[in-house]
Design a protein around this motif. Structure first.
Motif, PDB file in Angstrom:
ATOM      1  N   ALA A  80       0.758  -1.075   0.002  1.00 37.77           N
ATOM      2  CA  ALA A  80       0.034   0.073  -0.107  1.00 37.77           C
ATOM      3  C   ALA A  80       0.786   1.113  -0.224  1.00 37.77           C
ATOM      4  CB  ALA A  80      -0.867  -0.225   1.234  1.00 37.77           C
ATOM      5  N   GLU A  81       2.157   1.179   0.364  1.00 38.81           N
ATOM      6  CA  GLU A  81       3.155   2.259   0.554  1.00 38.81           C
ATOM      7  C   GLU A  81       3.783   2.704  -0.782  1.00 38.81           C
ATOM      8  OE1 GLU A  81       2.881   4.467   2.786  1.00 38.81           O
ATOM      9  OE2 GLU A  81       1.375   3.217   3.827  1.00 38.81           O
ATOM     10  N   ILE A  82       3.724   4.218  -1.053  1.00 40.76           N
ATOM     11  CA  ILE A  82       4.420   4.482  -2.257  1.00 40.76           C
ATOM     12  C   ILE A  82       5.247   5.819  -1.729  1.00 40.76           C
ATOM     13  CG2 ILE A  82       4.707   5.518  -4.627  1.00 40.76           C
ATOM     14  CD1 ILE A  82       2.072   4.326  -5.255  1.00 40.76           C
ATOM     15  N   PHE A  83       6.613   5.701  -1.807  1.00 39.93           N
ATOM     16  CA  PHE A  83       7.523   7.027  -1.559  1.00 39.93           C
ATOM     17  C   PHE A  83       8.008   7.677  -2.637  1.00 39.93           C
ATOM     18  CE2 PHE A  83       7.659   3.591   1.601  1.00 39.93           C
ATOM     19  CZ  PHE A  83       7.373   4.161   2.906  1.00 39.93           C
ATOM     20  N   TRP A  84       8.364   9.005  -2.395  1.00 44.16           N
ATOM     21  CA  TRP A  84       8.778   9.856  -3.588  1.00 44.16           C
ATOM     22  C   TRP A  84       9.820  10.624  -3.134  1.00 44.16           C
ATOM     23  CZ3 TRP A  84       8.096  15.130  -5.503  1.00 44.16           C
ATOM     24  CH2 TRP A  84       7.747  16.069  -4.523  1.00 44.16           C
ATOM     25  N   THR A  85      10.826  11.038  -3.823  1.00 46.49           N
ATOM     26  CA  THR A  85      11.762  12.149  -3.639  1.00 46.49           C
ATOM     27  C   THR A  85      12.161  12.828  -5.038  1.00 46.49           C
ATOM     28  OG1 THR A  85      13.844  12.592  -2.648  1.00 46.49           O
ATOM     29  CG2 THR A  85      13.942  10.719  -4.226  1.00 46.49           C
ATOM     30  N   PHE A  86      12.971  13.999  -5.015  1.00 49.98           N
ATOM     31  CA  PHE A  86      13.054  14.530  -6.180  1.00 49.98           C
ATOM     32  C   PHE A  86      14.535  15.246  -5.860  1.00 49.98           C
ATOM     33  CE2 PHE A  86      10.861  17.120  -2.832  1.00 49.98           C
ATOM     34  CZ  PHE A  86      11.465  18.590  -2.924  1.00 49.98           C
ATOM     35  N   LYS A  87      14.969  15.766  -7.244  1.00 53.05           N
ATOM     36  CA  LYS A  87      16.187  16.243  -7.475  1.00 53.05           C
ATOM     37  C   LYS A  87      16.502  17.378  -6.411  1.00 53.05           C
ATOM     38  CE  LYS A  87      17.315  18.858 -11.151  1.00 53.05           C
ATOM     39  NZ  LYS A  87      17.382  19.231 -12.336  1.00 53.05           N
ATOM     40  N   GLY A  88      17.765  16.984  -5.626  1.00 55.81           N
ATOM     41  CA  GLY A  88      18.300  17.918  -4.649  1.00 55.81           C
ATOM     42  C   GLY A  88      17.994  17.614  -3.354  1.00 55.81           C
ATOM     43  N   GLU A  90      17.371  14.517  -0.547  1.00 54.17           N
ATOM     44  CA  GLU A  90      18.146  13.180  -0.061  1.00 54.17           C
ATOM     45  C   GLU A  90      17.094  12.310   0.492  1.00 54.17           C
ATOM     46  OE1 GLU A  90      21.631  13.672   2.129  1.00 54.17           O
ATOM     47  OE2 GLU A  90      22.821  14.588   0.494  1.00 54.17           O
ATOM     48  N   ALA A  91      16.124  12.953   1.190  1.00 50.12           N
ATOM     49  CA  ALA A  91      15.160  12.110   2.008  1.00 50.12           C
ATOM     50  C   ALA A  91      13.977  11.580   1.047  1.00 50.12           C
ATOM     51  CB  ALA A  91      14.554  12.914   3.023  1.00 50.12           C
ATOM     52  N   TRP A  92      13.148  10.360   1.606  1.00 54.25           N
ATOM     53  CA  TRP A  92      11.955   9.879   0.771  1.00 54.25           C
ATOM     54  C   TRP A  92      10.971  10.110   1.682  1.00 54.25           C
ATOM     55  CZ3 TRP A  92      11.822   7.292  -4.047  1.00 54.25           C
ATOM     56  CH2 TRP A  92      13.006   7.108  -4.546  1.00 54.25           C
ATOM     57  N   PHE A  93       9.749  10.516   1.118  1.00 52.72           N
ATOM     58  CA  PHE A  93       8.492  10.747   1.631  1.00 52.72           C
ATOM     59  C   PHE A  93       7.217  10.208   1.339  1.00 52.72           C
ATOM     60  CE2 PHE A  93      11.125  14.705   0.420  1.00 52.72           C
ATOM     61  CZ  PHE A  93      11.434  15.150   1.756  1.00 52.72           C
ATOM     62  N   PRO A  94       6.456   9.820   2.139  1.00 48.47           N
ATOM     63  CA  PRO A  94       5.299   9.069   1.825  1.00 48.47           C
ATOM     64  C   PRO A  94       4.371   9.769   0.832  1.00 48.47           C
ATOM     65  CG  PRO A  94       5.699   8.977   4.218  1.00 48.47           C
ATOM     66  CD  PRO A  94       6.440   9.924   3.621  1.00 48.47           C
ATOM     67  N   LEU A  95       4.077   9.137  -0.161  1.00 51.69           N
ATOM     68  CA  LEU A  95       3.154   9.862  -0.998  1.00 51.69           C
ATOM     69  C   LEU A  95       1.642   9.431  -1.017  1.00 51.69           C
ATOM     70  CD1 LEU A  95       3.148  11.295  -3.630  1.00 51.69           C
ATOM     71  CD2 LEU A  95       3.106   9.162  -5.187  1.00 51.69           C
ATOM     72  N   ARG A  96       1.056  10.761  -0.688  1.00 49.69           N
ATOM     73  CA  ARG A  96      -0.565  10.500  -0.781  1.00 49.69           C
ATOM     74  C   ARG A  96      -0.930  11.303  -1.919  1.00 49.69           C
ATOM     75  NH1 ARG A  96       1.103   7.275   1.856  1.00 49.69           N
ATOM     76  NH2 ARG A  96       0.517   6.504   4.271  1.00 49.69           N
ATOM     77  N   LYS A  97      -0.916  12.695  -1.680  1.00 51.26           N
ATOM     78  CA  LYS A  97      -1.254  13.707  -2.692  1.00 51.26           C
ATOM     79  C   LYS A  97      -0.428  14.891  -2.212  1.00 51.26           C
ATOM     80  CE  LYS A  97      -5.475  14.542  -3.978  1.00 51.26           C
ATOM     81  NZ  LYS A  97      -6.814  14.909  -3.877  1.00 51.26           N
ATOM     82  N   VAL A  98       0.427  15.449  -3.092  1.00 56.83           N
ATOM     83  CA  VAL A  98       1.429  16.502  -3.015  1.00 56.83           C
ATOM     84  C   VAL A  98       1.199  17.393  -3.988  1.00 56.83           C
ATOM     85  CG1 VAL A  98       2.990  14.804  -1.760  1.00 56.83           C
ATOM     86  CG2 VAL A  98       3.411  15.373  -4.112  1.00 56.83           C
ATOM     87  N   GLN A  99       1.879  18.550  -3.639  1.00 57.84           N
ATOM     88  CA  GLN A  99       1.857  19.616  -4.642  1.00 57.84           C
ATOM     89  C   GLN A  99       3.221  19.877  -5.043  1.00 57.84           C
ATOM     90  OE1 GLN A  99      -0.278  22.708  -5.268  1.00 57.84           O
ATOM     91  NE2 GLN A  99      -1.954  21.347  -4.647  1.00 57.84           N
ATOM     92  N   PHE A 100       3.440  20.318  -6.253  1.00 54.20           N
ATOM     93  CA  PHE A 100       4.715  20.426  -6.741  1.00 54.20           C
ATOM     94  C   PHE A 100       5.817  21.582  -5.998  1.00 54.20           C
ATOM     95  CE2 PHE A 100       7.870  22.604  -9.580  1.00 54.20           C
ATOM     96  CZ  PHE A 100       8.496  21.746 -10.150  1.00 54.20           C
ATOM     97  N   PRO A 101       6.645  21.666  -5.730  1.00 56.59           N
ATOM     98  CA  PRO A 101       7.443  22.108  -4.422  1.00 56.59           C
ATOM     99  C   PRO A 101       7.275  23.598  -4.856  1.00 56.59           C
ATOM    100  CG  PRO A 101       8.736  20.349  -5.140  1.00 56.59           C
ATOM    101  CD  PRO A 101       7.452  20.416  -6.161  1.00 56.59           C
ATOM    102  N   ASN A 102       6.596  24.445  -3.909  1.00 52.12           N
ATOM    103  CA  ASN A 102       6.433  25.884  -3.972  1.00 52.12           C
ATOM    104  C   ASN A 102       5.399  26.491  -4.928  1.00 52.12           C
ATOM    105  OD1 ASN A 102       8.852  26.255  -2.132  1.00 52.12           O
ATOM    106  ND2 ASN A 102      10.139  25.976  -3.737  1.00 52.12           N
ATOM    107  N   PHE A 103       4.765  25.473  -5.507  1.00 49.12           N
ATOM    108  CA  PHE A 103       3.599  25.988  -6.571  1.00 49.12           C
ATOM    109  C   PHE A 103       2.480  26.439  -6.023  1.00 49.12           C
ATOM    110  CE2 PHE A 103       0.121  24.978  -9.224  1.00 49.12           C
ATOM    111  CZ  PHE A 103       0.435  25.653 -10.516  1.00 49.12           C
ATOM    112  N   ALA A 104       1.967  25.942  -4.901  1.00 48.69           N
ATOM    113  CA  ALA A 104       0.836  26.399  -4.491  1.00 48.69           C
ATOM    114  C   ALA A 104       0.971  28.060  -4.104  1.00 48.69           C
ATOM    115  CB  ALA A 104       0.528  25.714  -2.876  1.00 48.69           C
TER     116      ALA A 104
END
Length: 267
Positions: A80-88, A90-104
């Motif tokens: 049931a678990e999906i994790f995500w990270t992005f360029k720059g 190092e940590a991985w974050f549990p994925l539920r629903k996320v905004q693009f960084p700083n986009f909101a």
């Protein structure tokens, strides 16, 4: 091409008086602009196929490439678990629903008062195991009666870590996020989406070519039921080129390219 005065994306080689078949609106300022799909499949097609296989090159060029708005990775545990990270990061974050960084914040600074706080999500994990919705950072609007088929890029090598769900969006009336749904196919291994590599190809589809009209088809079940006209067409396509010692290679490609250059009849 780009219009520096208006910021609008041009329509390639079309006349400036021809309305575009699709207009892309970049919401996420970091994302790479869409581009016309390449007959050489972004330079990856074998040379012999590029020179002689018009079917492959036409399919490769049919539509526009869309890129991820940034480089990011997904990691699925198989359950049931999906994790995500992005360029720059190092940590991985549990994925539920996320905004693009700083986009909101950027969206709320720009949008009308009654639209603030309605910025689209960048990633969303579905209830179905391993399924993720990814927003391209774009919205698209097509000409009346035209839709967009959203799919994986044609004839490009595909990641073994996920599969696309294809979809047809009636973008002439639905002005919402241009997204795709993917199903992760590898577990406990990071699956990367690179901002420099197209992850979608969107293709224009006229509404008259899908739906109930597809019920209008016939099947000729036996070889003996071919008509003389059918056999004549087979001779011209298959037999004659193979018995002509002076035939030119790639004649189908030459003929198709010549037809493509002819103007489309009005009406």
């Amino acid at each position: 091409m780009h219009d520096d005065e208006t910021g609008a994306v041009g329509v390639g080689e079309s006349s400036k008086y021809d309305p575009p078949i699709v207009t892309f609106f970049r919401f996420v300022p970091e994302c790479r602009l869409p581009m016309r799909a390449d007959r050489a499949a972004a330079g990856t097609m074998p040379t012999r196929a590029f020179r002689h296989c018009e079917a492959m090159t036409s399919a490769s060029a049919f539509g526009w490439y869309v890129f991820p708005p940034m480089t990011f990775s997904l990691l699925w545990d198989g359950g049931a678990e999906i994790f995500w990270t992005f360029k720059g990061e190092e940590a991985w974050f549990p994925l539920r629903k996320v905004q693009f960084p700083n986009f909101a914040d950027y969206f709320d600074e720009t949008a009308p008062a009654d639209v603030k706080s309605f910025s689209p999500s960048f990633l969303a994990a579905f209830k179905e195991p391993g399924v993720v919705q990814i927003w391209s950072g774009l919205i698209a609007r097509t000409a009346p009666e035209w839709s967009l088929l959203v799919r994986s890029p044609a004839n490009l090598a595909r990641s073994q870590g996920y599969e696309h769900y294809e979809g047809i969006i009636e973008t002439d009336r639905w002005f919402g996020p241009l997204f795709t749904n993917v199903r992760l196919t590898r577990t406990n291994v990071p699956v990367e989406f690179n901002e420099e590599y197209p992850f979608l190809q969107v293709q224009p589809v006229h509404r008259s070519t899908y739906g109930n009209i597809l019920d209008r088809f016939e099947v000729v079940p036996e070889l003996g039921q071919l008509t003389p006209a059918d056999w004549m067409a087979f001779r011209a396509t298959v037999v004659r080129p193979n018995v002509d010692p002076h035939r030119l290679r790639g004649q189908y490609a030459v003929t198709s390219r010549r037809r493509r250059k002819q103007p489309i009849p009005a009406g």
